[in-house]
Design an enzyme around this catalytic site. Structure first.
Site, PDB file in Angstrom:
ATOM      1  N   GLU A  49       0.812  -1.222   0.000  1.00  0.00           N
ATOM      2  CA  GLU A  49       0.000   0.000   0.000  1.00  0.00           C
ATOM      3  C   GLU A  49       0.848   1.275   0.000  1.00  0.00           C
ATOM      4  O   GLU A  49       0.509   2.263   0.635  1.00  0.00           O
ATOM      5  CB  GLU A  49      -0.999   0.015   1.166  1.00  0.00           C
ATOM      6  CG  GLU A  49      -2.186  -0.899   0.927  1.00  0.00           C
ATOM      7  CD  GLU A  49      -3.435  -0.497   1.704  1.00  0.00           C
ATOM      8  OE1 GLU A  49      -3.603   0.690   2.030  1.00  0.00           O
ATOM      9  OE2 GLU A  49      -4.258  -1.396   1.970  1.00  0.00           O
ATOM     10  N   HIS A 272      -2.132  -0.771  10.007  1.00  0.00           N
ATOM     11  CA  HIS A 272      -1.667  -2.146  10.233  1.00  0.00           C
ATOM     12  C   HIS A 272      -0.447  -2.111  11.145  1.00  0.00           C
ATOM     13  O   HIS A 272       0.260  -1.097  11.220  1.00  0.00           O
ATOM     14  CB  HIS A 272      -1.279  -2.817   8.914  1.00  0.00           C
ATOM     15  CG  HIS A 272      -2.442  -3.194   8.058  1.00  0.00           C
ATOM     16  ND1 HIS A 272      -2.701  -4.489   7.679  1.00  0.00           N
ATOM     17  CD2 HIS A 272      -3.414  -2.446   7.495  1.00  0.00           C
ATOM     18  CE1 HIS A 272      -3.783  -4.524   6.925  1.00  0.00           C
ATOM     19  NE2 HIS A 272      -4.235  -3.285   6.795  1.00  0.00           N
TER      20      HIS A 272
END
Length: 423
Positions: A49, A272
Site C-alpha cells: 500500500e 496495520h
C-alpha cells in the site's frame, strides 16, 4: 559451504496505508518509517500500500545508504502498492498480476483499479538463492456477506502456483504481505498446504507484540472498531511465511509486531502493525522422510482444502455466469428497444419521444454490454482456476490411492513433468 553454516536474515513487513489525499498523516508516517528502517538496518523491508510513487522515491532516497537496492512493482491503473528495499543486491525481479481483482463498478472499494499482484525478487546470500515474495490480496469488506470470497480464493491459488513454479531453483523461500485472510480462512490454508510454507507466528518461540499476533488492533488510532467486526482483540491478516529446501533448515528465531504505536512509542506507522522477523538458515542433519499420510483421500489436509477451494470457485463461477446471462438479456432487450425507437422515429410517430429515449437506451446497451463482457471474463478465469484445482485434486487422490510405497514415484514423475515444463 561449511557444515556449520548459518545465515541470519532480518525481515520487516508493513502495509503502509499510503492512500494519497485520504490516509491521515501520510507524509509524516512515511518520513518516520524511513528513519526507523535506517536505524534498524534490516536485510529486507517489504512494503504494501505504497500507492504513491512519490512516496517510494522519497523512501528510496532516504534509505539509499542503508538499502542500496530497491524496486517498485507497477501494475493496474493506480499501481500494485508493492515495493521492496534490500541491503543486498537484487539479482532478478518480476511480478504476476492477479487475473481476478474485484469489480470495476464497485468504485468505492477501488481494488479493481489497483492491480493487486505478487512481486518476486531473487537474492544470492552466502551461496544460497533466496526467493522473496511480497503480495497484497483483495480486501474483505464484509465477512458475513463476502462477495469477493471466490476472487480471494482464486488469488490465493494463483499466488501459491506462482511460488510453486518460480521457486524450483531457490534454497530459501520467503513470503511477506497483507493476505487479507485470517489464519483459518480457506485461502490461507490453501496457500500453506500447497506451498508448504511455515507461519512465523506459529513457529517462533520468541514472540513479542500484540495479543495473538494481531496486525490490526483496536489500540491503533487509525483503526475503526467496525473494521474489526466480532474480533475485539484484533485480526491477524499480515504474515511472514517461509520454507527451505531439503538439506537446509530454517527457523524463526524472533518475531515482533508493533502494538498500536511505533516501536519508540510514537504514533503508529499505519493502520496495520509492522512485522519484524529474524530468520536463521542452517544445514539440517540427514533425516528419514516422514511416512506419507495413510487412509482415504478425504483424510488428507491438502485434499480437503482443495475440495473446499474447488467448491467455492465453482460457486463463484456459477454466479458470474448468471450475471453474464442477465446482462446478455439486457443487451438484447436494449437492442430491440433501439430498433423500435428507430422505427417510430422513421415513421413520424411520437418522433420527439423516440429521440428522447434514444440516448438512455444506448447507455443501457453499452453498460449492459460491458457488464456482460466483464462477468464473462470473470467466469472464464474462475473456470481456469477450477480446472487447475480439479487436476491437482485428482493427482492428490491418485497419490493416496496408490499407497505410501508408490507415492515417491508419483511425486518424482510430477517433478520431472515440472522440469520438462521449464525446458
Amino acid at each position: 559451504m561449511k557444515p556449520n553454516f548459518t545465515l541470519r536474515l532480518r525481515v520487516f513487513n508493513l502495509n503502509c496505508w499510503g492512500i494519497p489525499y485520504l490516509s491521515k498523516h501520510r507524509a509524516d508516517r512515511v518520513k518516520r518509517l524511513g528513519d526507523f528502517l535506517n536505524m534498524e538496518s534490516f536485510d529486507l523491508a517489504l512494503l504494501e500500500e505504497v500507492w504513491s510513487e512519490q512516496d517510494f522515491q522519497f523512501l528510496r532516497q532516504k534509505l539509499l545508504p542503508t538499502y542500496p537496492a530497491a524496486h517498485y512493482f507497477r501494475s493496474g491503473i493506480i499501481g500494485s502498492g508493492l515495493c521492496v528495499f534490500s541491503k543486498h543486491p537484487i539479482q532478478e525481479f518480476t511480478q504476476h498480476v492477479f487475473t481476478l481483482n474485484g469489480y470495476p463498478y464497485m468504485i468505492h472499494h477501488c481494488d479493481w483499479f489497483c492491480g493487486k499482484a505478487v512481486g518476486l525478487l531473487v537474492l544470492h546470500l552466502s551461496g544460497l538463492v533466496l526467493n522473496a515474495y511480497v503480495t497484497h490480496l483483495h480486501a474483505e469488506y464484509n465477512r458475513q456477506k463476502d462477495i469477493y470470497l471466490a476472487h480471494r480464493v482464486a488469488q490465493a491459488w494463483e499466488l501459491a502456483q506462482f511460488i510453486h513454479h518460480t521457486s524450483k531453483k531457490a534454497d530459501v523461500v520467503l513470503l511477506c504481505g497483507d493476505l487479507n485472510l485470517h489464519p483459518k480462512d480457506l485461502g490461507c490454508r490453501l496457500l500453506k498446504e500447497w506451498t508448504g510454507l511455515h507461519d512465523a507466528y506459529l513457529e517462533t518461540r520468541d514472540f513479542k507484540g500484540s495479543e495473538e499476533g494481531c496486525t490490526m488492533v483496536p489500540k491503533n488510532c487509525y483503526v475503526k472498531q467496525q473494521e474489526l467486526g466480532p474480533f475485539p482483540l484484533g485480526i491477524r491478516i499480515d504474515y511472514v511465511l517461509y520454507k527451505a529446501v531439503s538439506g537446509l533448515y530454517i527457523s524463526c528465531k524472533t518475531l515482533k509486531t508493533t502494538t498500536g504505536h511505533d516501536p519508540y512509542s510514537g504514533p503508529p506507522f499505519s493502520d496495520h502493525e509492522a512485522l519484524m522477523a529474524t530468520l536463521c538458515v542452517r544445514h539440517s542433519p540427514p533425516q528419514q522422510n516422514p511416512s506419507p499420510t495413510h487412509g482415504p483421500a478425504e483424510s488428507s489436509p491438502l485434499t480437503s482444502v482443495l475440495r473446499e477451494a474447488w467448491a467455492e470457485v465453482d460457486q463463484g463461477m456459477a454466479q458470474a455466469r448468471w450475471w453474464a446471462t442477465v446482462a446478455g438479456y439486457a443487451v438484447g432487450l436494449g437492442l430491440l428497444l433501439l430498433a423500435l425507437l428507430c422505427a417510430l422515429a422513421a415513421g413520424g410517430w411520437i418522433r420527439e419521444a423516440a429521440l428522447l429515449l434514444w440516448t438512455p437506451n444506448v447507455g443501457l446497451v453499452l453498460g449492459a454490454g460491458a457488464f456482460h463482457l466483464f462477468h464473462l471474463q470473470e467466469a472464464k478465469s474462475l473456470c481456469k482456476t477450477r480446472t487447475e484445482l480439479q487436476h491437482v485434486l485428482g493427482r492428490a487422490r491418485e497419490a493416496q490411492d496408490l499407497g505410501p510405497e508408490s507415492q515417491p514415484a508419483l511425486l518424482l514423475g510430477q517433478q520431472e513433468g515440472d522440469r520438462v515444463e521449464e525446458q
